[in-house]
Structure formats: C-alpha cells, structure tokens
Enzyme design. Structure first.
Site, PDB file in Angstrom:
ATOM      1  N   TRP A 272       4.685   0.773  -3.356  1.00  0.00           N
ATOM      2  CA  TRP A 272       5.524  -0.710  -4.052  1.00  0.00           C
ATOM      3  C   TRP A 272       4.224  -1.100  -4.061  1.00  0.00           C
ATOM      4  O   TRP A 272       3.195  -1.060  -3.774  1.00  0.00           O
ATOM      5  CB  TRP A 272       5.733  -1.048  -2.636  1.00  0.00           C
ATOM      6  CG  TRP A 272       4.641  -1.520  -1.123  1.00  0.00           C
ATOM      7  CD1 TRP A 272       4.552  -0.778  -0.713  1.00  0.00           C
ATOM      8  CD2 TRP A 272       4.412  -2.318  -1.478  1.00  0.00           C
ATOM      9  NE1 TRP A 272       3.702  -1.084   0.326  1.00  0.00           N
ATOM     10  CE2 TRP A 272       3.033  -2.657  -0.340  1.00  0.00           C
ATOM     11  CE3 TRP A 272       4.522  -4.254  -2.381  1.00  0.00           C
ATOM     12  CZ2 TRP A 272       2.873  -3.488   0.130  1.00  0.00           C
ATOM     13  CZ3 TRP A 272       3.419  -5.475  -1.865  1.00  0.00           C
ATOM     14  CH2 TRP A 272       2.486  -4.666  -0.827  1.00  0.00           C
TER      15      TRP A 272
ATOM     16  N   GLU B  11      -6.164 -11.166   3.266  1.00  0.00           N
ATOM     17  CA  GLU B  11      -5.622 -10.452   2.703  1.00  0.00           C
ATOM     18  C   GLU B  11      -6.761 -10.457   0.940  1.00  0.00           C
ATOM     19  O   GLU B  11      -7.495  -9.538   0.820  1.00  0.00           O
ATOM     20  CB  GLU B  11      -4.141 -10.320   2.661  1.00  0.00           C
ATOM     21  CG  GLU B  11      -3.602  -9.629   3.483  1.00  0.00           C
ATOM     22  CD  GLU B  11      -4.030  -8.200   4.290  1.00  0.00           C
ATOM     23  OE1 GLU B  11      -4.551  -7.369   3.522  1.00  0.00           O
ATOM     24  OE2 GLU B  11      -3.125  -7.395   5.050  1.00  0.00           O
TER      25      GLU B  11
ATOM     26  N   GLU C 130      -5.444  -2.571  -0.507  1.00  0.00           N
ATOM     27  CA  GLU C 130      -5.107  -3.244  -0.085  1.00  0.00           C
ATOM     28  C   GLU C 130      -4.636  -4.804  -0.857  1.00  0.00           C
ATOM     29  O   GLU C 130      -3.654  -6.196  -0.360  1.00  0.00           O
ATOM     30  CB  GLU C 130      -6.384  -4.447   0.794  1.00  0.00           C
ATOM     31  CG  GLU C 130      -6.370  -3.214   1.915  1.00  0.00           C
ATOM     32  CD  GLU C 130      -5.905  -3.323   2.838  1.00  0.00           C
ATOM     33  OE1 GLU C 130      -5.646  -4.421   3.618  1.00  0.00           O
ATOM     34  OE2 GLU C 130      -5.008  -2.341   3.866  1.00  0.00           O
TER      35      GLU C 130
ATOM     36  N   HIS D  54      -1.454  -6.975  -1.669  1.00  0.00           N
ATOM     37  CA  HIS D  54      -0.876  -7.921   0.340  1.00  0.00           C
ATOM     38  C   HIS D  54      -0.934  -9.307  -0.728  1.00  0.00           C
ATOM     39  O   HIS D  54       0.154  -9.882   0.072  1.00  0.00           O
ATOM     40  CB  HIS D  54      -1.625  -6.760   1.241  1.00  0.00           C
ATOM     41  CG  HIS D  54      -1.316  -5.687   1.347  1.00  0.00           C
ATOM     42  ND1 HIS D  54      -1.878  -5.374   2.148  1.00  0.00           N
ATOM     43  CD2 HIS D  54      -0.703  -4.623   1.645  1.00  0.00           C
ATOM     44  CE1 HIS D  54      -1.842  -4.083   2.620  1.00  0.00           C
ATOM     45  NE2 HIS D  54      -1.112  -2.987   2.184  1.00  0.00           N
TER      46      HIS D  54
ATOM     47  N   GLU E 290      -8.098  -2.517  11.362  1.00  0.00           N
ATOM     48  CA  GLU E 290      -6.491  -1.907  10.751  1.00  0.00           C
ATOM     49  C   GLU E 290      -5.326  -2.226  11.471  1.00  0.00           C
ATOM     50  O   GLU E 290      -4.368  -2.750  11.422  1.00  0.00           O
ATOM     51  CB  GLU E 290      -6.754  -0.888   9.966  1.00  0.00           C
ATOM     52  CG  GLU E 290      -7.284  -0.365   8.498  1.00  0.00           C
ATOM     53  CD  GLU E 290      -7.017  -2.031   7.454  1.00  0.00           C
ATOM     54  OE1 GLU E 290      -6.173  -1.040   7.096  1.00  0.00           O
ATOM     55  OE2 GLU E 290      -7.850  -2.382   7.086  1.00  0.00           O
TER      56      GLU E 290
ATOM     57  N   THR F 297      -4.650  -6.038  11.955  1.00  0.00           N
ATOM     58  CA  THR F 297      -3.378  -6.244  10.898  1.00  0.00           C
ATOM     59  C   THR F 297      -2.231  -5.434  11.157  1.00  0.00           C
ATOM     60  O   THR F 297      -1.281  -6.568  10.754  1.00  0.00           O
ATOM     61  CB  THR F 297      -4.490  -5.998   9.516  1.00  0.00           C
ATOM     62  OG1 THR F 297      -5.688  -6.981   9.920  1.00  0.00           O
ATOM     63  CG2 THR F 297      -3.964  -6.112   8.337  1.00  0.00           C
TER      64      THR F 297
ATOM     65  N   ASP G  25       1.334  -0.312   5.415  1.00  0.00           N
ATOM     66  CA  ASP G  25       0.241   0.365   4.635  1.00  0.00           C
ATOM     67  C   ASP G  25      -1.100   0.301   6.106  1.00  0.00           C
ATOM     68  O   ASP G  25      -1.521   1.166   5.055  1.00  0.00           O
ATOM     69  CB  ASP G  25      -0.077  -0.656   3.606  1.00  0.00           C
ATOM     70  CG  ASP G  25       0.211  -0.151   1.998  1.00  0.00           C
ATOM     71  OD1 ASP G  25       1.335   0.618   2.103  1.00  0.00           O
ATOM     72  OD2 ASP G  25       0.400  -0.786   1.283  1.00  0.00           O
ATOM     73  N   GLU G  26      -1.377  -0.806   6.566  1.00  0.00           N
ATOM     74  CA  GLU G  26      -2.564  -0.615   7.077  1.00  0.00           C
ATOM     75  C   GLU G  26      -2.335  -0.088   8.593  1.00  0.00           C
ATOM     76  O   GLU G  26      -3.211   0.394   8.625  1.00  0.00           O
ATOM     77  CB  GLU G  26      -2.054  -2.455   8.450  1.00  0.00           C
ATOM     78  CG  GLU G  26      -1.753  -3.382   7.242  1.00  0.00           C
ATOM     79  CD  GLU G  26      -3.240  -3.713   6.459  1.00  0.00           C
ATOM     80  OE1 GLU G  26      -4.030  -2.817   6.374  1.00  0.00           O
ATOM     81  OE2 GLU G  26      -3.530  -4.829   5.930  1.00  0.00           O
TER      82      GLU G  26
ATOM     83  N   HIS H 255      -3.529   3.242   6.695  1.00  0.00           N
ATOM     84  CA  HIS H 255      -5.051   2.631   6.236  1.00  0.00           C
ATOM     85  C   HIS H 255      -5.663   3.058   7.723  1.00  0.00           C
ATOM     86  O   HIS H 255      -6.737   3.511   7.884  1.00  0.00           O
ATOM     87  CB  HIS H 255      -5.698   1.605   6.162  1.00  0.00           C
ATOM     88  CG  HIS H 255      -4.625   1.678   4.367  1.00  0.00           C
ATOM     89  ND1 HIS H 255      -4.209   0.121   3.917  1.00  0.00           N
ATOM     90  CD2 HIS H 255      -4.463   2.277   3.307  1.00  0.00           C
ATOM     91  CE1 HIS H 255      -4.462   0.605   3.006  1.00  0.00           C
ATOM     92  NE2 HIS H 255      -4.129   1.356   2.700  1.00  0.00           N
TER      93      HIS H 255
END
Length: 386
Positions: free
Chosen positions: A83, A128, A166, A169, A219, A222, A251-252, A255
C-alpha cells in the site's frame, strides 16, 4: 517501528512502562538513563560501550546469510504489492471541489477525537518519521552492516527494504495529521528535525545479537500501539483513521515476524550468547527509539508523551508484560537447554520478569489512583493541556 523506554518501538513510535512504574503513577517526571539534559534543555545521549561482540562471531552471521535469504527476505513485500499513503488519503488528482469535500469529510471525522489521542498519534508519527536514524543504527552492527550502502548481503538488503517499508508509515500519518487541522505542524516538524539530529542511544554496542533482540521487542510494541490507536479511532467515529492505523500495524506485525525469526535461529546456533543478549537488554530497561524526542521547549517530551499513551491505554505496563510473555513463549526460553552458568542465570531472570512487572504495575496503579494524574501541555496541540 515505534517508541518509549519499554520495553519500547515505537515505534510507536509506543510508551514507557518502566518509567511509569518507577514514578508510581505520573506525579513526578524524571528522565531515566541513558538520557540527560543539556544546558539548553534538549535531551542528549550519554556514552555507551561499542563493539562488544567477540570478533569470531562475525563468521557466524556470515554463515547464516543463505538462511536469511530463504527465511527473512521473503517477509518483505514487492513494492508493487505494498500500500502507499496516497491510496489512503484524499486524492489531490481529483477536481478541486471533490478534493476539498474529501478533506472536509476527514476533518469532520476527527472532531470527536480527544486531544490526548492526537498527542499519542503525533508521538507515533514522529517516531515513525525518524526512520533514517534507525537504518543508521542497524548499519553499525558488526557482521551485518551494509558495508557499501548497496551491499547485496541479505542482512543489508533486509535493512534497506525494511526502512523503505517503514518510511511509508510516517508519511501517511503526517499527511493525515496535516489535513486534520487538529495539530501544530510547525512544532511537529521541529520535533522530527530535533529527533533525527539527536539520533538514538539504545545501548546496542554495534552487536547484532543485541540489535535483533531489540528490534523484536520494538516491532511487537509498535504493533500493539498501532492496534490500540486503530481501536480508539474506530470508537471515536473515524473508521478511515482506524484503517490507517490498522494497515501500519499489519506491517509492524510482519516485520516483527522477521526479527523474532532471526533471534529464534540465533538461539538454535548460539543459545548462550543470545540469552545473554536478551538478559542484558532487559536488565538495562530497553530504551525506545524516540527517547531523545524534543520540540525545542519540553526536555521531558518523550516521557510526557509516554505517560499520555499509558493513560489513554495505547501502550501500558500490561502490554509490556504481555510482550515479555509472548517472546518467552515464542522463543521457548523456559525450555532452552545447553546453557552455561551465566546463560542459565539470564534465562531464569528473563523468564521471571513478566510476573515481577505485573506486581510493580499493580502497586504503581494504586499510587496513581491515590495521587491523581498530572495535566500536561503539548506544543503539538497548540499548548493545550491534556
């Protein structure tokens, strides 16, 4: 990735469980090591040990490169499948009237969200946005650094691509906050510049054992923080912002899987050195990425932001303890065998830490209820109190 002294990624950046526990609430505000204040009031980093990993361990990480290529790099997404911020924001390519209608709808949705929420969202965004600092930090690690700036080793490829993922974000949250009209963008932009200029000092000693344990915690923290901001946005009547926080959290989580997987492998091939790294970081009370946050006015900005995040339920000592339990279970630390004396000592410490944190939290919450919560001003919301 996102931040406080949590654990604590925050990253989100992210808040301070240890700081809250040590304060017994929030009626006093003293900054924890390794942060001090300059004469000008800005937070600054203190000295730390460098290059603590034994040189012979470099070969171990080199030997793990084929494994990393097969087990870590696949957790990255192709750019075409990621995205992008523009897809989740008002579309500037539309006719002006349509674009302005979308902006107005965004502003209308944020009307019911409290100032406390925006303090936390700004803190997460600032954390971020300091991504260049985090890439620099990872590139100091002996045996895994990007030696040329475009090295083809899997460790270097991961670090660059992780940073690129990252980076979206902060861009997304910054744009949403800008369009909302609820925050002082000038003070936020100054905070980002101060933070990138200050760097970070998490005590990783250029040691990839410490680095990958640290990023596993960050991660996860977050992920938790963004999940909670998503929940609060939905409850506050902004489903679009809830979705934004949710896609960042996803995403986090991905990761997190990569870093947790690396530490899991290190525990298999070098359990004693790895458990020593886990114990060392936890004994030092892991420092969050944005712990040097400053806006030019408040030298305790990070701690104040972390307190609001705790009060709002975005990141709390309970979350910290839950993360501890999760990683102890995920890495199978209680069942780890073949450790030396110092390794067994750290194993016992790490596996018993979460219950101790919960006991301390219960006492701190009791004292906080008795003493009351202090109100704080934030330049990010035009110096209003929360």
């Amino acid at each position: 990735m996102g931040t406080m002294q949590i654990l604590g990624v925050a990253n989100f950046t992210a808040t301070t469980s240890h700081a809250f526990i040590q304060r017994g609430g929030a009626t006093t505000h003293r900054r924890s090591q390794p942060v001090s204040a300059t004469a000008a009031g800005a937070p600054t980093k203190l000295k730390q040990i460098a290059h603590s990993m034994p040189p012979e361990k470099i070969e171990l990480f080199k030997s793990l490169e084929p494994w990393a290529s097969e087990n870590v790099l696949p957790l990255l997404k192709p750019v075409e499948k990621c995205w992008q911020p523009n897809e989740l924001l008002p579309d500037p390519a539309k006719p002006v009237a349509d674009f302005m209608d979308e902006v107005q709808a965004l502003r209308d949705r944020t009307k019911e969200l409290p100032d406390e929420y925006f303090v936390v969202l700004v803190g997460d965004m600032v954390t971020e946005d300091a991504v260049p600092t985090y890439q620099t930090m990872l590139n100091t690690a002996d045996g895994t650094r990007d030696e040329t700036g475009s090295s083809p080793t899997p460790w270097a490829v991961w670090t660059r691509a992780w940073t690129a993922e990252e980076n979206r974000h902060g861009d997304l949250l910054r744009s949403y906050l800008y369009l909302s009209g609820r925050v002082d963008m000038l003070m936020i932009e100054r905070t980002v510049q101060y933070l990138i200029g200050a760097g970070m000092n998490p005590g990783l000693e250029n040691n990839p054992y410490l680095g990958y344990v640290y990023t596993s915690f960050q991660e996860r923290a977050t992920f938790v923080s963004h999940c909670n901001t998503a929940r609060l946005a939905k409850e506050g009547g902004d489903p679009v912002l809830a979705n934004i926080c949710g896609v960042i959290a996803a995403d986090e989580k991905r990761h997190e899987r990569a870093y947790v997987r690396i530490v899991e492998k290190l525990l298999q091939v070098d359990p004693n050195e790895t458990i020593l790294a886990i114990g060392k970081l936890l004994r030092n009370k892991i420092t969050m990425p944005a712990h040097l946050m400053y806006d030019g006015q408040d030298p305790q900005l990070f701690e104040h932001f972390a307190f609001v995040a705790h009060k709002l339920g975005v990141y709390t000592p309970t979350d910290y303890a839950d993360i501890m339990d999760f990683l102890v279970g995920r890495w199978g630390l209680e069942k780890l065998e073949g450790l030396k004396g110092d390794g067994r000592r750290e194993q016992e410490y790490v596996c018993g830490l979460a219950p101790r944190i919960r006991k301390l939290q219960a006492r701190a919450e009791e004292r906080a209820q008795k003493d009351g919560f202090q109100r704080l001003k934030f330049s990010w919301i035009f110096n209003r109190e929360v």
